[in-house]
Design an enzyme around this catalytic site. Sequence first.
Site, PDB file in Angstrom:
ATOM      1  N   ASP A 163       5.655   2.481 -19.036  1.00  0.00           N
ATOM      2  CA  ASP A 163       6.668   1.411 -18.057  1.00  0.00           C
ATOM      3  C   ASP A 163       8.024   1.035 -19.022  1.00  0.00           C
ATOM      4  OD1 ASP A 163       5.671  -2.731 -17.459  1.00  0.00           O
ATOM      5  OD2 ASP A 163       7.771  -1.516 -17.815  1.00  0.00           O
ATOM      6  N   VAL A 198      10.662   4.514 -13.824  1.00  0.00           N
ATOM      7  CA  VAL A 198      10.888   5.228 -12.730  1.00  0.00           C
ATOM      8  C   VAL A 198      11.570   5.917 -11.843  1.00  0.00           C
ATOM      9  CG1 VAL A 198       8.614   4.014 -13.080  1.00  0.00           C
ATOM     10  CG2 VAL A 198       9.915   2.883 -11.311  1.00  0.00           C
ATOM     11  N   TYR A 226      14.284  -5.955  -0.266  1.00  0.00           N
ATOM     12  CA  TYR A 226      13.068  -5.330  -1.045  1.00  0.00           C
ATOM     13  C   TYR A 226      12.429  -5.269  -0.130  1.00  0.00           C
ATOM     14  CZ  TYR A 226       8.342  -7.203  -3.394  1.00  0.00           C
ATOM     15  OH  TYR A 226       7.112  -6.224  -3.590  1.00  0.00           O
ATOM     16  N   LYS A 272      10.062  -1.344   0.937  1.00  0.00           N
ATOM     17  CA  LYS A 272       8.459  -1.675   0.510  1.00  0.00           C
ATOM     18  C   LYS A 272       7.998  -0.792   2.102  1.00  0.00           C
ATOM     19  CE  LYS A 272       7.349  -3.489  -2.845  1.00  0.00           C
ATOM     20  NZ  LYS A 272       6.693  -2.946  -4.790  1.00  0.00           N
TER      21      LYS A 272
HETATM   22  N1  LIG Z   1       4.637 -10.732  -7.419  1.00  0.00           N
HETATM   23  C1  LIG Z   1       4.272 -10.541  -6.297  1.00  0.00           C
HETATM   24  O1  LIG Z   1       4.795 -11.378  -4.782  1.00  0.00           O
HETATM   25  C2  LIG Z   1       4.258  -9.375  -4.996  1.00  0.00           C
HETATM   26  C3  LIG Z   1       3.995  -8.823  -3.840  1.00  0.00           C
HETATM   27  C4  LIG Z   1       3.608  -8.129  -3.198  1.00  0.00           C
HETATM   28  C5  LIG Z   1       4.451  -6.741  -4.012  1.00  0.00           C
HETATM   29  N2  LIG Z   1       4.217  -7.042  -5.487  1.00  0.00           N
HETATM   30  C6  LIG Z   1       4.627  -5.564  -6.244  1.00  0.00           C
HETATM   31  O2  LIG Z   1       3.662  -4.978  -7.089  1.00  0.00           O
HETATM   32  C7  LIG Z   1       3.546  -4.304  -7.507  1.00  0.00           C
HETATM   33  C8  LIG Z   1       3.640  -5.624  -9.631  1.00  0.00           C
HETATM   34  O3  LIG Z   1       4.647  -6.146  -9.636  1.00  0.00           O
HETATM   35  P1  LIG Z   1       4.178  -7.491 -10.552  1.00  0.00           P
HETATM   36  O4  LIG Z   1       4.034  -9.191  -9.062  1.00  0.00           O
HETATM   37  O5  LIG Z   1       2.754  -7.207 -11.165  1.00  0.00           O
HETATM   38  O6  LIG Z   1       5.288  -7.389 -11.333  1.00  0.00           O
HETATM   39  P2  LIG Z   1       5.353  -7.850 -12.900  1.00  0.00           P
HETATM   40  O7  LIG Z   1       7.280  -8.132 -13.118  1.00  0.00           O
HETATM   41  O8  LIG Z   1       4.859  -8.936 -13.849  1.00  0.00           O
HETATM   42  O9  LIG Z   1       5.426  -6.278 -13.636  1.00  0.00           O
HETATM   43  C9  LIG Z   1       5.694  -5.114 -12.875  1.00  0.00           C
HETATM   44  C10 LIG Z   1       5.985  -4.317 -14.250  1.00  0.00           C
HETATM   45  O10 LIG Z   1       6.876  -2.978 -13.656  1.00  0.00           O
HETATM   46  C11 LIG Z   1       7.828  -2.544 -14.604  1.00  0.00           C
HETATM   47  N3  LIG Z   1       9.151  -2.592 -14.256  1.00  0.00           N
HETATM   48  C12 LIG Z   1      10.719  -3.053 -14.325  1.00  0.00           C
HETATM   49  N4  LIG Z   1      11.278  -1.818 -13.997  1.00  0.00           N
HETATM   50  C13 LIG Z   1      10.908  -1.233 -13.638  1.00  0.00           C
HETATM   51  C14 LIG Z   1      11.160   1.012 -13.979  1.00  0.00           C
HETATM   52  N5  LIG Z   1      12.547   1.027 -13.875  1.00  0.00           N
HETATM   53  N6  LIG Z   1      10.062   1.603 -14.750  1.00  0.00           N
HETATM   54  C15 LIG Z   1       8.731   1.202 -15.184  1.00  0.00           C
HETATM   55  N7  LIG Z   1       8.723  -0.239 -14.451  1.00  0.00           N
HETATM   56  C16 LIG Z   1       9.560  -0.186 -14.971  1.00  0.00           C
HETATM   57  C17 LIG Z   1       8.420  -3.887 -15.734  1.00  0.00           C
HETATM   58  O11 LIG Z   1       8.619  -3.923 -17.103  1.00  0.00           O
HETATM   59  C18 LIG Z   1       7.254  -5.268 -15.587  1.00  0.00           C
HETATM   60  O12 LIG Z   1       5.918  -4.341 -16.807  1.00  0.00           O
HETATM   61  C19 LIG Z   1       5.771  -4.306  -7.815  1.00  0.00           C
HETATM   62  O13 LIG Z   1       5.789  -3.659  -6.887  1.00  0.00           O
HETATM   63  C20 LIG Z   1       6.052  -5.484  -7.188  1.00  0.00           C
HETATM   64  O14 LIG Z   1       6.675  -5.219  -6.123  1.00  0.00           O
HETATM   65  C21 LIG Z   1       4.669  -8.077  -5.509  1.00  0.00           C
END
Ligand SMILES: NC(=O)c1ccc[n+]([C@@H]2O[C@H](COP(=O)([O-])OP(=O)(O)OC[C@H]3O[C@@H](n4cnc5c(N)ncnc54)[C@H](O)[C@@H]3O)[C@@H](O)[C@H]2O)c1
Length: 271
Positions: free
Chosen positions: A36, A75, A169, A173
């Site tokens: 992370d 990442v 966004y 995706k």
């Molecule tokens: N929450 C939603 O509604 C939702 C819906 C659809 C898809 N997603 C996708 O789910 C995935 C996880 O999201 P989440 O909801 O668990 O969010 P979250 O914010 O709880 O977790 C995301 C994590 O990614 C880390 N991160 C951010 N930028 C980074 C980078 N450049 N390098 C490494 N780590 C990085 C953050 O520190 C965090 O720990 C994401 O890809 C997001 O696009 C989320």
Amino acid sequence: MLLDGKVAVVTGAGSGVGRASALRFAAEGARVVCADISLDGAEETVREIEKLERPDGPGGPSGAAARAVAVRCDVSVEADVAGALEHAAERFGTLDIVFNNAGVPTPRLGAKLEDHSVEDFDRLVAVNLRGVFLGSKHAVLRFKRQGGGGVILNTGSVAGIVAWGGSVYGATKGGVHQLTRAVAIEGAPFGIRANAICPAGMPYTGFMTAGGMGSDEETTAALARQTGANHPLGRPITAEDCAEAAVFLVSDRAANITGVLLPVDGGYLAR
Ligand SMILES: NC(=O)c1ccc[n+]([C@@H]2O[C@H](COP(=O)([O-])OP(=O)(O)OC[C@H]3O[C@@H](n4cnc5c(N)ncnc54)[C@H](O)[C@@H]3O)[C@@H](O)[C@H]2O)c1
């Protein structure tokens, strides 16, 4: 034990879907590199993993061997991603699974296409799409070097399938989804599988806060009601819902499943 003896790298493992999946993978016997951009977040996940009951009991053969390590990894930076995968192989002897999950949301809640600056666009693409490209590239390179195949899982979104959650966004995706399919086809002759989970609204992860929403109880509850109402099954998606789908797709139970974009959406896309 669905992942007994497997070694996995999970990006974005410091929160939400990444943390829940890292915990779930470890509970199924995997050793996990929690990667992370927030090292504090990744270290907290490792502490939670170490608290899990050991599958073979406290005195079992796995003894005091670590089941998880934390690494700081952005990442969007190739050296960081290559380093995290290298670390897994060095520390645990091999690499079987790469879960490219890290992602960032639309920078300002409700931002329309024309509200995005070039910097907003570049950041979304750098983390959400380049991050998955880099994780997939270095996974494929390693899996080919090792022989014997491997598994890639990406986190897409319903926003990559229908217009929801922000135009740029959603475009990142959609790119993740297409990359997943292409890697699945290119990797198939080498025993490399690639799939994606596509979550709908998850109000309880850190994502909403990252997208400019408050994280207080009242805001979260309102958001949970709103996202739940959008899903035919009537409740919001949780990180644990995603972790369940993830553990199946990376396990040998899904040995003949590749190129799949699996909605974890309470029926949202079926409407
Ligand atoms: N929450 C939603 O509604 C939702 C819906 C659809 C898809 N997603 C996708 O789910 C995935 C996880 O999201 P989440 O909801 O668990 O969010 P979250 O914010 O709880 O977790 C995301 C994590 O990614 C880390 N991160 C951010 N930028 C980074 C980078 N450049 N390098 C490494 N780590 C990085 C953050 O520190 C965090 O720990 C994401 O890809 C997001 O696009 C989320």
